[in-house]
Design a protein around this motif. Structure first.
Motif, PDB file in Angstrom:
ATOM      1  N   ILE A 106      13.609  -0.678  -2.731  1.00 48.75           N
ATOM      2  CA  ILE A 106      13.847  -2.074  -3.120  1.00 48.75           C
ATOM      3  C   ILE A 106      15.151  -2.577  -2.502  1.00 48.75           C
ATOM      4  CG2 ILE A 106      14.449  -3.573  -5.069  1.00 48.75           C
ATOM      5  CD1 ILE A 106      12.407  -1.925  -6.749  1.00 48.75           C
ATOM      6  N   TYR A 107      16.204  -1.789  -2.622  1.00 56.95           N
ATOM      7  CA  TYR A 107      17.504  -2.211  -2.086  1.00 56.95           C
ATOM      8  C   TYR A 107      17.479  -2.265  -0.559  1.00 56.95           C
ATOM      9  CZ  TYR A 107      19.317  -1.900  -6.791  1.00 56.95           C
ATOM     10  OH  TYR A 107      19.517  -2.098  -8.130  1.00 56.95           O
ATOM     11  N   ARG A 108      16.801  -1.303   0.066  1.00 51.72           N
ATOM     12  CA  ARG A 108      16.715  -1.314   1.533  1.00 51.72           C
ATOM     13  C   ARG A 108      15.972  -2.561   2.007  1.00 51.72           C
ATOM     14  NH1 ARG A 108      13.428  -0.756   5.598  1.00 51.72           N
ATOM     15  NH2 ARG A 108      11.614  -0.328   4.305  1.00 51.72           N
ATOM     16  N   VAL A 109      14.828  -2.845   1.377  1.00 48.97           N
ATOM     17  CA  VAL A 109      14.017  -3.995   1.784  1.00 48.97           C
ATOM     18  C   VAL A 109      14.747  -5.302   1.515  1.00 48.97           C
ATOM     19  CG1 VAL A 109      11.861  -5.232   1.344  1.00 48.97           C
ATOM     20  CG2 VAL A 109      11.841  -2.752   1.520  1.00 48.97           C
ATOM     21  N   ALA A 110      15.467  -5.369   0.403  1.00 47.47           N
ATOM     22  CA  ALA A 110      16.224  -6.592   0.090  1.00 47.47           C
ATOM     23  C   ALA A 110      17.206  -6.904   1.211  1.00 47.47           C
ATOM     24  CB  ALA A 110      16.946  -6.432  -1.242  1.00 47.47           C
ATOM     25  N   ARG A 111      17.843  -5.885   1.776  1.00 49.71           N
ATOM     26  CA  ARG A 111      18.766  -6.109   2.899  1.00 49.71           C
ATOM     27  C   ARG A 111      18.023  -6.603   4.135  1.00 49.71           C
ATOM     28  NH1 ARG A 111      20.943  -1.245   0.894  1.00 49.71           N
ATOM     29  NH2 ARG A 111      19.920  -0.052   2.542  1.00 49.71           N
ATOM     30  N   GLU A 112      16.785  -6.116   4.328  1.00 51.78           N
ATOM     31  CA  GLU A 112      15.981  -6.537   5.487  1.00 51.78           C
ATOM     32  C   GLU A 112      15.644  -8.028   5.431  1.00 51.78           C
ATOM     33  OE1 GLU A 112      14.950  -4.714   8.075  1.00 51.78           O
ATOM     34  OE2 GLU A 112      15.442  -2.685   7.417  1.00 51.78           O
TER      35      GLU A 112
ATOM     36  N   LEU B  44       6.295 -10.724   6.985  1.00 57.48           N
ATOM     37  CA  LEU B  44       6.788 -11.643   5.958  1.00 57.48           C
ATOM     38  C   LEU B  44       7.785 -12.640   6.545  1.00 57.48           C
ATOM     39  CD1 LEU B  44       7.213  -9.377   2.806  1.00 57.48           C
ATOM     40  CD2 LEU B  44       5.576 -11.222   3.140  1.00 57.48           C
ATOM     41  N   ARG B  45       8.682 -12.161   7.379  1.00 53.72           N
ATOM     42  CA  ARG B  45       9.671 -13.058   7.987  1.00 53.72           C
ATOM     43  C   ARG B  45       8.998 -14.131   8.844  1.00 53.72           C
ATOM     44  NH1 ARG B  45      14.715 -13.099   8.001  1.00 53.72           N
ATOM     45  NH2 ARG B  45      16.030 -11.483   7.104  1.00 53.72           N
ATOM     46  N   ASN B  46       7.925 -13.746   9.541  1.00 53.25           N
ATOM     47  CA  ASN B  46       7.240 -14.677  10.452  1.00 53.25           C
ATOM     48  C   ASN B  46       6.185 -15.538   9.765  1.00 53.25           C
ATOM     49  OD1 ASN B  46       8.734 -13.709  12.628  1.00 53.25           O
ATOM     50  ND2 ASN B  46       7.262 -12.078  13.052  1.00 53.25           N
ATOM     51  N   SER B  47       5.958 -15.297   8.476  1.00 53.50           N
ATOM     52  CA  SER B  47       4.889 -16.018   7.772  1.00 53.50           C
ATOM     53  C   SER B  47       5.303 -17.413   7.325  1.00 53.50           C
ATOM     54  CB  SER B  47       4.437 -15.213   6.545  1.00 53.50           C
ATOM     55  OG  SER B  47       5.448 -15.222   5.548  1.00 53.50           O
TER      56      SER B  47
ATOM     57  N   GLY C 123      19.007 -13.630   4.487  1.00 54.63           N
ATOM     58  CA  GLY C 123      18.767 -15.000   4.934  1.00 54.63           C
ATOM     59  C   GLY C 123      17.625 -15.675   4.191  1.00 54.63           C
ATOM     60  N   LEU C 124      16.786 -14.886   3.520  1.00 55.82           N
ATOM     61  CA  LEU C 124      15.728 -15.438   2.677  1.00 55.82           C
ATOM     62  C   LEU C 124      16.137 -15.275   1.216  1.00 55.82           C
ATOM     63  CD1 LEU C 124      12.544 -13.911   4.391  1.00 55.82           C
ATOM     64  CD2 LEU C 124      13.305 -16.275   4.519  1.00 55.82           C
ATOM     65  N   GLU C 125      15.692 -16.201   0.371  1.00 52.83           N
ATOM     66  CA  GLU C 125      15.926 -16.020  -1.063  1.00 52.83           C
ATOM     67  C   GLU C 125      15.109 -14.811  -1.505  1.00 52.83           C
ATOM     68  OE1 GLU C 125      15.512 -19.406  -3.712  1.00 52.83           O
ATOM     69  OE2 GLU C 125      15.619 -20.709  -1.952  1.00 52.83           O
ATOM     70  N   THR C 126      15.750 -13.817  -2.072  1.00 54.16           N
ATOM     71  CA  THR C 126      15.064 -12.586  -2.470  1.00 54.16           C
ATOM     72  C   THR C 126      15.359 -12.301  -3.935  1.00 54.16           C
ATOM     73  OG1 THR C 126      15.333 -11.744  -0.221  1.00 54.16           O
ATOM     74  CG2 THR C 126      14.686 -10.159  -1.894  1.00 54.16           C
ATOM     75  N   TYR C 127      14.298 -12.079  -4.700  1.00 52.72           N
ATOM     76  CA  TYR C 127      14.416 -11.844  -6.130  1.00 52.72           C
ATOM     77  C   TYR C 127      13.748 -10.529  -6.500  1.00 52.72           C
ATOM     78  CZ  TYR C 127      15.375 -16.852  -6.068  1.00 52.72           C
ATOM     79  OH  TYR C 127      15.897 -18.096  -5.786  1.00 52.72           O
ATOM     80  N   LEU C 128      14.287  -9.866  -7.507  1.00 52.74           N
ATOM     81  CA  LEU C 128      13.675  -8.658  -8.049  1.00 52.74           C
ATOM     82  C   LEU C 128      12.734  -9.073  -9.171  1.00 52.74           C
ATOM     83  CD1 LEU C 128      13.631  -5.574  -7.945  1.00 52.74           C
ATOM     84  CD2 LEU C 128      15.527  -5.569  -9.587  1.00 52.74           C
TER      85      LEU C 128
ATOM     86  N   MET D 106       0.826  -1.223   0.000  1.00 58.06           N
ATOM     87  CA  MET D 106       0.000   0.000   0.000  1.00 58.06           C
ATOM     88  C   MET D 106       0.853   1.263   0.000  1.00 58.06           C
ATOM     89  SD  MET D 106      -3.112  -1.189   2.509  1.00 58.06           S
ATOM     90  CE  MET D 106      -2.093  -2.014   3.744  1.00 58.06           C
ATOM     91  N   GLY D 107       1.884   1.252  -0.822  1.00 60.76           N
ATOM     92  CA  GLY D 107       2.770   2.398  -0.957  1.00 60.76           C
ATOM     93  C   GLY D 107       4.190   1.939  -1.202  1.00 60.76           C
ATOM     94  N   LYS D 108       5.051   2.890  -1.566  1.00 63.16           N
ATOM     95  CA  LYS D 108       6.442   2.541  -1.863  1.00 63.16           C
ATOM     96  C   LYS D 108       7.181   2.037  -0.633  1.00 63.16           C
ATOM     97  CE  LYS D 108       6.962   5.992  -5.519  1.00 63.16           C
ATOM     98  NZ  LYS D 108       6.072   5.222  -6.327  1.00 63.16           N
ATOM     99  N   ALA D 109       6.884   2.619   0.529  1.00 66.41           N
ATOM    100  CA  ALA D 109       7.599   2.249   1.755  1.00 66.41           C
ATOM    101  C   ALA D 109       7.073   0.923   2.306  1.00 66.41           C
ATOM    102  CB  ALA D 109       7.448   3.347   2.793  1.00 66.41           C
ATOM    103  N   VAL D 110       7.995   0.069   2.725  1.00 62.37           N
ATOM    104  CA  VAL D 110       7.651  -1.193   3.388  1.00 62.37           C
ATOM    105  C   VAL D 110       8.106  -1.039   4.834  1.00 62.37           C
ATOM    106  CG1 VAL D 110       7.983  -3.686   3.419  1.00 62.37           C
ATOM    107  CG2 VAL D 110       7.980  -2.456   1.227  1.00 62.37           C
ATOM    108  N   SER D 111       7.149  -1.110   5.757  1.00 69.75           N
ATOM    109  CA  SER D 111       7.457  -0.834   7.163  1.00 69.75           C
ATOM    110  C   SER D 111       8.196  -1.998   7.828  1.00 69.75           C
ATOM    111  CB  SER D 111       6.165  -0.554   7.942  1.00 69.75           C
ATOM    112  OG  SER D 111       5.413  -1.745   8.083  1.00 69.75           O
ATOM    113  N   ALA D 112       8.812  -1.698   8.963  1.00 67.74           N
ATOM    114  CA  ALA D 112       9.487  -2.741   9.746  1.00 67.74           C
ATOM    115  C   ALA D 112       8.490  -3.816  10.168  1.00 67.74           C
ATOM    116  CB  ALA D 112      10.155  -2.120  10.974  1.00 67.74           C
TER     117      ALA D 112
END
Length: 199
Positions: free
Chosen positions: A167-173, A147-150, A176-181, A135-141
């Motif tokens: 995108i780059y900030r969230v990818a770092r968050e 997502l991590r707990n799901s 440990g998970l496989e993350t794809y663009l 629901m917006g560009k920002a993805v909150s903590a």
């Protein structure tokens, strides 16, 4: 945690998308490549007085709010003043703490998630499964935590191209998970412009 959110009820003039008063809204959706079946699956509504499609924000059968999108041109030019007036394209239900949940959050029930920015992007990713909307560009903590707990093992970041920093900030968050663009190929600008099968 969705349990801390305030459950709400639909206003009386937010009609189901297959209601006769929703014909204009359904026509708009079909023009955007969203058919009746998909609109009903996601419980989309239409508000005739405000001329807006309404996307519910639900979790486990409970309604916590919505986002309403205009089906009309939100900018108008006044020839007398020479000025352009505008109204917001999207309105979010008052009091909704959208940073604490995702739109379409019940889709988080598999091994992967497709994280999109807007309601149409999320709808078009329906065939991928695991499609949720920030629901917006920002993805909150809190959303990162959800997502991590799901239990998902793979994250597909399908945010819009102009959200590169996020995108780059969230990818770092998601270390440990496989993350794809997951970007829409040209000529499309985002998933919302694509047919679901192409997504």
């Amino acid at each position: 945690d969705a349990g801390e959110l305030q459950e709400v009820v639909w206003p009386i003039d937010y009609y189901p998308i297959d209601h006769k008063f929703s014909a204009r809204g359904l026509s708009y959706l079909q023009g955007r490549g969203v058919g009746l079946e998909l609109a009903q699956k996601y419980d989309l509504r239409y508000c005739p007085p405000s001329r807006r499609i309404v996307f519910p924000i639900q979790y486990q059968g409970k309604l916590y709010g919505w986002q309403a999108r205009a089906v009309f041109d939100t900018e108008t030019w006044d020839p007398e003043t020479g000025k352009t007036d505008s109204v917001p394209k999207a309105l979010t239900a008052r009091g909704l703490r959208k940073e604490n949940l995702f739109m379409y959050m019940d889709n988080l029930d598999g091994e992967h998630a497709v994280l999109t920015e807007g309601p149409f992007d999320g709808l078009k990713a329906d065939l991928c499964k695991g499609n949720v909307v920030s629901m917006g560009k920002a993805v909150s903590a809190q959303q990162v935590g959800l997502l991590r707990n799901s239990g998902v093992k793979r994250i597909y970041l399908a945010l819009d191209r102009d959200a590169a920093t996020e995108i780059y900030r969230v990818a770092r968050e998601f270390y440990g998970l496989e993350t794809y663009l997951m970007l829409a190929p040209r000529p499309w600008h985002d998933l919302g412009e694509m047919p679901p099968e192409a997504v």
